[in-house]
Design a protein around this motif. Structure first.
Motif, PDB file in Angstrom:
ATOM      1  N   ALA A 153       0.830  -1.198   0.000  1.00 58.56           N
ATOM      2  CA  ALA A 153       0.000   0.000   0.000  1.00 58.56           C
ATOM      3  C   ALA A 153       0.866   1.251   0.000  1.00 58.56           C
ATOM      4  CB  ALA A 153      -0.932  -0.001   1.210  1.00 58.56           C
ATOM      5  N   THR A 154       1.909   1.248   0.826  1.00 64.27           N
ATOM      6  CA  THR A 154       2.805   2.398   0.880  1.00 64.27           C
ATOM      7  C   THR A 154       3.703   2.459  -0.344  1.00 64.27           C
ATOM      8  OG1 THR A 154       2.799   2.292   3.291  1.00 64.27           O
ATOM      9  CG2 THR A 154       4.560   3.556   2.265  1.00 64.27           C
ATOM     10  N   VAL A 155       4.224   1.303  -0.768  1.00 64.86           N
ATOM     11  CA  VAL A 155       5.083   1.275  -1.949  1.00 64.86           C
ATOM     12  C   VAL A 155       4.331   1.784  -3.176  1.00 64.86           C
ATOM     13  CG1 VAL A 155       6.307  -0.254  -3.548  1.00 64.86           C
ATOM     14  CG2 VAL A 155       6.594  -0.536  -1.082  1.00 64.86           C
ATOM     15  N   GLY A 156       3.032   1.471  -3.245  1.00 62.20           N
ATOM     16  CA  GLY A 156       2.231   1.960  -4.357  1.00 62.20           C
ATOM     17  C   GLY A 156       2.227   3.469  -4.443  1.00 62.20           C
ATOM     18  N   LEU A 157       2.166   4.130  -3.282  1.00 55.38           N
ATOM     19  CA  LEU A 157       2.207   5.585  -3.267  1.00 55.38           C
ATOM     20  C   LEU A 157       3.548   6.108  -3.766  1.00 55.38           C
ATOM     21  CD1 LEU A 157       0.471   6.177   0.171  1.00 55.38           C
ATOM     22  CD2 LEU A 157      -0.425   6.862  -2.050  1.00 55.38           C
ATOM     23  N   ILE A 158       4.619   5.455  -3.329  1.00 51.64           N
ATOM     24  CA  ILE A 158       5.954   5.889  -3.740  1.00 51.64           C
ATOM     25  C   ILE A 158       6.153   5.678  -5.237  1.00 51.64           C
ATOM     26  CG2 ILE A 158       8.429   5.471  -3.445  1.00 51.64           C
ATOM     27  CD1 ILE A 158       7.810   4.608  -0.559  1.00 51.64           C
ATOM     28  N   VAL A 159       5.839   4.463  -5.696  1.00 52.18           N
ATOM     29  CA  VAL A 159       6.004   4.144  -7.115  1.00 52.18           C
ATOM     30  C   VAL A 159       5.095   5.010  -7.977  1.00 52.18           C
ATOM     31  CG1 VAL A 159       5.684   2.344  -8.861  1.00 52.18           C
ATOM     32  CG2 VAL A 159       6.765   1.785  -6.666  1.00 52.18           C
ATOM     33  N   GLY A 160       3.842   5.195  -7.528  1.00 48.99           N
ATOM     34  CA  GLY A 160       2.912   6.017  -8.286  1.00 48.99           C
ATOM     35  C   GLY A 160       3.398   7.436  -8.456  1.00 48.99           C
ATOM     36  N   GLY A 161       3.956   8.010  -7.408  1.00 46.60           N
ATOM     37  CA  GLY A 161       4.477   9.372  -7.494  1.00 46.60           C
ATOM     38  C   GLY A 161       5.673   9.481  -8.412  1.00 46.60           C
ATOM     39  N   LEU A 162       6.591   8.524  -8.298  1.00 46.97           N
ATOM     40  CA  LEU A 162       7.779   8.551  -9.150  1.00 46.97           C
ATOM     41  C   LEU A 162       7.412   8.373 -10.621  1.00 46.97           C
ATOM     42  CD1 LEU A 162      10.204   6.391  -6.959  1.00 46.97           C
ATOM     43  CD2 LEU A 162      10.281   8.866  -7.295  1.00 46.97           C
ATOM     44  N   LEU A 163       6.533   7.430 -10.903  1.00 50.46           N
ATOM     45  CA  LEU A 163       6.140   7.192 -12.294  1.00 50.46           C
ATOM     46  C   LEU A 163       5.398   8.386 -12.873  1.00 50.46           C
ATOM     47  CD1 LEU A 163       4.963   3.461 -12.132  1.00 50.46           C
ATOM     48  CD2 LEU A 163       7.103   4.351 -13.068  1.00 50.46           C
ATOM     49  N   ALA A 164       4.498   9.005 -12.079  1.00 48.97           N
ATOM     50  CA  ALA A 164       3.734  10.153 -12.574  1.00 48.97           C
ATOM     51  C   ALA A 164       4.646  11.314 -12.931  1.00 48.97           C
ATOM     52  CB  ALA A 164       2.710  10.586 -11.528  1.00 48.97           C
ATOM     53  N   ASP A 165       5.724  11.492 -12.172  1.00 47.97           N
ATOM     54  CA  ASP A 165       6.650  12.600 -12.427  1.00 47.97           C
ATOM     55  C   ASP A 165       7.657  12.272 -13.522  1.00 47.97           C
ATOM     56  OD1 ASP A 165       5.968  14.847 -11.084  1.00 47.97           O
ATOM     57  OD2 ASP A 165       7.585  14.773  -9.608  1.00 47.97           O
ATOM     58  N   TRP A 166       8.186  11.055 -13.539  1.00 46.87           N
ATOM     59  CA  TRP A 166       9.307  10.722 -14.415  1.00 46.87           C
ATOM     60  C   TRP A 166       8.873  10.073 -15.721  1.00 46.87           C
ATOM     61  CZ3 TRP A 166      12.963   8.166 -10.242  1.00 46.87           C
ATOM     62  CH2 TRP A 166      13.347   9.157  -9.312  1.00 46.87           C
ATOM     63  N   LEU A 167       7.825   9.256 -15.701  1.00 45.15           N
ATOM     64  CA  LEU A 167       7.386   8.571 -16.921  1.00 45.15           C
ATOM     65  C   LEU A 167       5.908   8.877 -17.178  1.00 45.15           C
ATOM     66  CD1 LEU A 167       9.132   5.100 -16.363  1.00 45.15           C
ATOM     67  CD2 LEU A 167       9.840   6.922 -17.931  1.00 45.15           C
ATOM     68  N   SER A 168       5.031   8.058 -16.640  1.00 44.78           N
ATOM     69  CA  SER A 168       3.597   8.253 -16.789  1.00 44.78           C
ATOM     70  C   SER A 168       2.885   7.393 -15.759  1.00 44.78           C
ATOM     71  CB  SER A 168       3.129   7.847 -18.193  1.00 44.78           C
ATOM     72  OG  SER A 168       1.713   7.810 -18.265  1.00 44.78           O
ATOM     73  N   TRP A 169       1.738   7.869 -15.281  1.00 47.69           N
ATOM     74  CA  TRP A 169       0.954   7.069 -14.349  1.00 47.69           C
ATOM     75  C   TRP A 169       0.518   5.752 -14.984  1.00 47.69           C
ATOM     76  CZ3 TRP A 169      -3.804   5.715 -16.114  1.00 47.69           C
ATOM     77  CH2 TRP A 169      -4.373   6.497 -17.128  1.00 47.69           C
ATOM     78  N   ARG A 170       0.494   5.696 -16.314  1.00 41.92           N
ATOM     79  CA  ARG A 170       0.049   4.503 -17.021  1.00 41.92           C
ATOM     80  C   ARG A 170       0.989   3.317 -16.803  1.00 41.92           C
ATOM     81  NH1 ARG A 170      -3.742   6.182 -20.931  1.00 41.92           N
ATOM     82  NH2 ARG A 170      -3.788   8.443 -21.225  1.00 41.92           N
ATOM     83  N   VAL A 171       2.260   3.579 -16.580  1.00 40.51           N
ATOM     84  CA  VAL A 171       3.252   2.511 -16.427  1.00 40.51           C
ATOM     85  C   VAL A 171       2.923   1.634 -15.220  1.00 40.51           C
ATOM     86  CG1 VAL A 171       5.708   2.000 -16.088  1.00 40.51           C
ATOM     87  CG2 VAL A 171       5.017   3.924 -17.535  1.00 40.51           C
ATOM     88  N   GLY A 172       2.352   2.238 -14.169  1.00 43.47           N
ATOM     89  CA  GLY A 172       1.998   1.473 -12.981  1.00 43.47           C
ATOM     90  C   GLY A 172       0.998   0.367 -13.259  1.00 43.47           C
ATOM     91  N   PHE A 173       0.199   0.524 -14.321  1.00 40.51           N
ATOM     92  CA  PHE A 173      -0.762  -0.507 -14.713  1.00 40.51           C
ATOM     93  C   PHE A 173      -0.183  -1.439 -15.775  1.00 40.51           C
ATOM     94  CE2 PHE A 173      -3.375   2.969 -13.092  1.00 40.51           C
ATOM     95  CZ  PHE A 173      -4.179   2.291 -12.202  1.00 40.51           C
ATOM     96  N   LEU A 174       0.554  -0.888 -16.721  1.00 43.27           N
ATOM     97  CA  LEU A 174       1.089  -1.703 -17.813  1.00 43.27           C
ATOM     98  C   LEU A 174       2.095  -2.744 -17.326  1.00 43.27           C
ATOM     99  CD1 LEU A 174       1.588   1.103 -20.515  1.00 43.27           C
ATOM    100  CD2 LEU A 174      -0.289  -0.551 -20.340  1.00 43.27           C
ATOM    101  N   ILE A 175       2.781  -2.445 -16.212  1.00 40.52           N
ATOM    102  CA  ILE A 175       3.787  -3.384 -15.705  1.00 40.52           C
ATOM    103  C   ILE A 175       3.146  -4.665 -15.175  1.00 40.52           C
ATOM    104  CG2 ILE A 175       3.838  -2.610 -13.296  1.00 40.52           C
ATOM    105  CD1 ILE A 175       6.896  -2.740 -13.449  1.00 40.52           C
ATOM    106  N   ASN A 176       1.820  -4.634 -14.979  1.00 41.31           N
ATOM    107  CA  ASN A 176       1.141  -5.850 -14.495  1.00 41.31           C
ATOM    108  C   ASN A 176       1.105  -6.964 -15.541  1.00 41.31           C
ATOM    109  OD1 ASN A 176       0.555  -4.863 -11.942  1.00 41.31           O
ATOM    110  ND2 ASN A 176      -1.414  -3.999 -12.566  1.00 41.31           N
ATOM    111  N   LEU A 177       1.289  -6.622 -16.815  1.00 42.43           N
ATOM    112  CA  LEU A 177       1.214  -7.650 -17.861  1.00 42.43           C
ATOM    113  C   LEU A 177       2.262  -8.744 -17.683  1.00 42.43           C
ATOM    114  CD1 LEU A 177       0.111  -8.848 -20.456  1.00 42.43           C
ATOM    115  CD2 LEU A 177       1.552  -7.241 -21.745  1.00 42.43           C
TER     116      LEU A 177
END
Length: 479
Positions: A153-177
C-alpha cells in the motif's frame, strides 16, 4: 511437472507462498498506486473534481462487493482455477486502464479490475490456509501475507508518485502484464488444485451485498459533496435495507456466499469488525496525507511518494518479527500494542496544519503508522480465520478480505463525509488542512473503537484458546 494435491515438500511450499505474496502485492498495489498520480490523471482524462474520487471507488467497490462471490467460486470450481481466472481478468483490465483515453473508459475498466481482484484475493488467502498447516507454519505465512498488504500500500504511493513525475501514471498498470502472465504460468506448475465442492452460486446474496455496499459508499461521498439532503438520507436508508436483505438471504440460503456460522465465533466476529474500523483509519491516512503533502505542503508527486518512506522503514522488519513476538509476548499483547501505537499516530497527524514542518508533523507519526500496521494486521488476519473448518476456508478468507475492502471504501467515505463538516468558507490550503485534520480526528476515533472491540471480543477468546492449547488441539470436524 505439476504438483499433486497432497504435496507438502518445503521447496514447493516456498514457491506457493511466493506466488501468493506476489499476487496479493499486485492487488493492493493497484489500490494505492493511482493516488499520487491523481493530478495527472485528472488533467489527461478530463475528470471533474467530484468524479475523480471514483477512480479509487470504482475499483474498491466492485472488489469488496464481489469478494464473497469470488470466494464461493473458489470453493465450487477449485481455488487454483479461480486464482488463474482472477489473475487473467486483473491483468487484462490493467492493460486497458493503462491505455485509457477517456474518464468513462478508465472507470469501466477499473470496475472490471476490481472484479478480477474479487476473484483473485480470496483465492490467495484460501490457498495459504489449505497449503500451510495451522500453527507456527501458518502464523509465519499469514504474517508475511499481512506484511505484503501493508507494505505494498505504501510502496504503491511511492512508485505512483515517481512514475507520474518521471514517466507516466500509465506505467503502474502496464507493468502488471509480465507479472500477471508469470504468476499464471507459475500457478499452473506449483499450486495444487483443491477439491471442488458441489453446490450453486448465491446470486441474490451477491447482488444485495454489492448494491448495499456501493449505495452506502455513494451516500457518504455524496454527503461530502451535497450535504445531508433528502437524497443522501434516502440513499443511506436504501443501503441499510439492501444490507438487511443480504443478511436475511444468507440466513435462509442453503449455500450462502457468507455462511453466518462464521460469526458464531466471537473472536472471528470481533476480528472482522475491528479490521473494518482499523483499515478505514489506515486508508484514510494514505488518502489524506497525500492531499496534505501536495496541496498544503506543496510537494510534487515524486516527492510526495518518497515522503511516505518513513511509513515503511519499520513496517517490514516488524511484520517479519511478529511470529517471534507473538511466541514471546502473546497475540493479545501484540495486537493491543499495535492498536495503541496507531491511536497515538493518528492523533499526532491530526495536529498538522498550514506551516507545520514535515519531519515533526508527518514523518515521525508515519514511523508509528508503519509499526502499528506491522503489529496489528497479522493478528487480525489470524483471528479472522481462527478455528474455521477446511470447507469454509474460502468463505472465511472472503470475509477477511471483505472487511479489508469495507474499511478501504466505506471507512474512507465516512472520513470524507466527516472532513467536510464545518469547512464552509475556507479555501485553498486552509480548506485542505482543515479537512485533513478533521479526517485524522475521525480516524483516531475509528482505531479507538477497533481497540475496544478487540478488548471485548478477540482478547477474551484468544485467552481461552491459549489455555486450550496446553493440550493437543482436536481436529475440527467439517460435519
Amino acid at each position: 511437472m505439476p504438483i499433486g494435491p497432497n504435496a507438502t515438500a518445503s521447496p514447493n511450499k516456498s514457491a506457493i507462498l511466493s506466488i501468493i505474496l506476489i499476487s496479493y502485492v499486485m492487488i493492493v498495489l493497484d489500490i494505492s498506486v493511482v493516488l499520487t498520480g491523481l493530478p495527472k490523471i485528472h488533467q489527461e482524462l478530463g475528470f471533474t473534481d467530484a468524479s475523480l474520487a471514483w477512480v479509487q471507488s470504482a475499483y474498491t467497490l466492485t472488489f469488496g462487493g464481489l469478494l464473497l462471490l469470488g470466494a464461493r467460486a473458489g470453493d465450487l470450481l477449485g481455488r487454483r482455477r479461480m486464482f488463474i481466472v482472477g489473475m487473467a481478468i486483473f491483468t487484462l483490465a490493467s492493460i486497458a486502464i493503462g491505455a485509457s483515453q477517456s474518464s468513462a473508459w478508465m472507470l469501466s475498466w477499473r470496475a472490471i479490475q476490481g472484479l478480477g481482484s474479487a476473484v483473485l484475493a480470496p483465492s490467495t488467502l484460501a490457498l495459504l490456509q489449505t497449503n500451510f498447516d495451522e500453527g507456527e507454519e501458518r502464523v509465519r505465512a499469514v504474517s508475511l501475507y499481512s506484511a505484503a498488504a501493508g507494505v505494498s500500500a505504501t510502496v504503491g504511493l511511492i512508485v505512483g508518485g515517481l512514475l507520474a513525475d518521471w514517466l507516466s501514471w500509465r506505467v503502474g498498470f502496464l507493468i502488471n502484464l509480465p507479472i500477471g502472465v508469470a504468476m499464471i504460468l507459475a500457478a499452473r506448475v506449483y499450486i495444487p488444485e483443491t477439491n471442488r465442492r458441489p453446490g450453486t452460486f448465491d446470486i441474490p446474496g451477491a447482488i444485495t451485498s454489492t448494491m448495499g455496499m456501493s449505495t452506502l459508499v455513494y451516500g457518504f461521498i455524496r454527503s461530502a459533496q451535497s450535504g445531508w439532503d433528502g437524497i443522501t438520507i434516502v440513499t443511506l436508508i436504501a443501503a441499510a435495507v439492501l444490507l438487511a436483505a443480504f443478511v436475511q438471504i444468507e440466513w435462509r440460503a442453503k449455500q450462502p456466499i457468507l455462511p453466518l456460522r462464521l460469526f458464531s465465533d466471537i473472536e472471528r466476529s470481533g476480528a472482522y469488525a475491528a479490521r473494518v474500523l482499523y483499515l478505514g483509519a489506515m486508508v484514510g491516512f494514505f488518502f489524506f496525507t497525500t492531499l496534505y503533502l501536495q496541496e498544503v505542503a506543496g510537494f510534487r508527486p515524486a516527492v510526495t511518494g518518497l515522503a511516505f518512506v518513513p511509513a515503511t522503514m519499520l513496517h517490514v522488519p516488524i511484520a517479519i518479527l511478529v511470529p517471534r513476538l507473538i511466541r514471546r509476548f502473546g497475540r493479545n499483547t501484540i495486537l493491543i500494542v499495535g492498536m495503541i501505537i496507531g491511536i497515538v499516530a493518528m492523533a499526532w497527524l491530526s495536529r498538522a496544519g498550514v506551516g507545520s514542518g514535515y519531519w515533526t508533523a508527518v514523518a515521525l507519526p508515519m514511523v508509528l503508522i508503519g509499526i502499528s500496521q506491522g503489529l496489528t494486521l497479522s493478528p487480525l488476519t489470524s483471528s479472522g480465520v481462527a478455528r474455521v473448518a477446511r470447507d469454509d476456508a474460502g468463505a472465511a478468507s472472503g470475509a477477511v478480505n471483505v472487511a479489508h475492502q469495507m474499511g478501504s471504501s466505506v471507512g474512507l467515505s465516512i472520513l470524507i463525509a466527516v472532513a467536510a463538516i464545518g469547512s464552509a468558507g475556507l479555501s485553498g490550503a486552509d480548506l485542505t488542512a482543515y479537512r485533513v485534520s478533521r479526517a485524522f480526528d475521525a480516524g483516531t476515533v475509528l482505531v479507538v473503537l477497533a481497540l475496544l472491540i478487540a478488548l471485548m471480543t478477540i482478547v477474551p477468546a484468544a485467552r481461552r484458546q491459549d489455555v486450550n492449547q496446553t493440550e493437543p488441539a482436536p481436529v475440527k470436524s467439517a460435519a
